[in-house]
Design an enzyme around this catalytic site. Structure first.
Site, short mmCIF file in Angstrom:
data_model
loop_
_atom_site.label_atom_id
_atom_site.label_comp_id
_atom_site.label_asym_id
_atom_site.label_seq_id
_atom_site.Cartn_x
_atom_site.Cartn_y
_atom_site.Cartn_z
CG ASP A 16 -12.83 3.05 3.40
OD1 ASP A 16 -12.60 4.19 3.86
OD2 ASP A 16 -11.96 2.37 2.82
CD GLU A 76 -7.15 4.91 5.17
OE1 GLU A 76 -6.06 5.28 5.62
OE2 GLU A 76 -7.60 3.75 5.36
#
Ligand SMILES: [Zn+2]
Length: 315
Positions: free
Chosen positions: A76, A143
């Protein structure tokens, strides 16, 4: 037409990633892409319900006996854009362009964090000339939202004792060790007893302090640790005392610059404490040279029991 040089695999893969929306919680399509990569290259892989993906590549010939290595990057990216941008991070590919040798996205974040880590692993697995041991390539989700993917991944999937995380901060730098942060809250009921002894107040001060992450390698003193050492020293000298109060530090991310402690005892501790601190001060003569301890008289009607005192000092 590609913006980046397609003959350089890591750029090729990075550019492909930028064409797939992949903000936090929106990693499904990128996980599909990784799954397709694994299938195309006949690699064993695993994918969980969060869309974490782990791809395994066997060792190159002659490297089968070497310890496996794990590589990791998060899928991400942080989705941010200029106020003028009409970009929709949920559905639009990023628009890339190069300016003076630097790659940019059009008024949006680029997602090099951590798209470059993802692209590096794909390029590595795609390169038959690189010699490597068994590779465990870990692609995590969420994350930027709070490391939720890493927390949720099945640890059984991580078959390596060594890991390189491909998510650095500074160009050209590799971090081999770093401090983390963790809050610990300990509670314990303490027993107060009436106090008839003399009371001494000790204060450790003059410390440089600093950020607990940034300055931790500069061998600066920690007031709480110093106070603990003084209390343990008194105990080791056979001086019987009761703890009355102890405090130190201000913020979880700052090295404590002061600590105070009140103890009740029939022994005059002043010289013992000052002498002990002289040797402590010597330890810090090159890194925290202004530290000192102050001992004053104080009063208190109560103190903690000897047992509680022992427990706290040893903690
Ligand atoms: Zn990152």
């Amino acid at each position: 037409m590609a913006v980046l040089d397609e003959n350089i695999p890591v750029f090729h893969y990075f550019e492909q990633l930028t064409q797939i929306p992949h903000g936090s919680y929106n990693e499904k399509e990128l996980a599909n892409y990784l799954e397709a990569f694994a299938k195309k290259h006949h690699l064993e892989y695993k994918r969980d319900g969060m869309d974490n993906v782990v791809i395994y590549q066997k060792a190159s010939q002659g490297y089968e006996e070497k310890e496996p290595i794990m590589l990791q990057a998060h899928m991400d990216m942080v989705c941010a854009k200029a106020p003028s941008s009409k970009h929709n991070f949920a559905s639009d590919p990023l628009e890339l362009h190069i300016e003076n040798g630097w790659l940019y996205a059009n008024h949006t974040t680029l997602g090099a964090d951590d798209g470059m880590g993802v692209a590096l692993m794909l390029a590595l697995m795609d390169d038959e000339n690189v010699k490597h041991p068994d590779l465990v390539c870990v692609f995590t989700v969420q994350e930027e939202a709070g490391l939720y993917g890493a927390a949720g991944i099945d640890p059984q999937w991580l078959k390596a004792h060594r890991m390189i995380s491909l998510d650095g901060e500074t160009f050209g730098e590799t971090t081999i060790s770093s401090c983390g942060g963790r809050d610990v809250i300990l509670t314990k009921p303490l027993r107060r007893v009436a106090n008839h002894h003399d009371v001494y107040k000790m204060t450790v001060k003059g410390l440089k302090g600093g950020h607990s992450g940034d300055a931790i390698n500069q061998e600066r003193a920690n007031a709480n640790v110093l106070m603990g050492r003084i209390l343990q020293h008194l105990m080791a000298k056979g001086i019987k005392y009761h703890l009355v109060d102890i405090k130190g530090g201000e913020k979880p991310n700052a090295i404590p610059v002061y600590a105070t402690c009140l103890i009740a005892t029939d022994t005059d501790i002043t010289d013992e404490v000052i002498n002990f601190f002289t040797s402590v001060k010597e330890e810090y003569q090159f890194s925290d040279e202004e530290i000192f301890v102050e001992v004053e008289n104080a009063i208190s009607d109560f103190a903690y029991s000897r047992e509680d005192t022992w427990n706290i000092v040893n903690a």
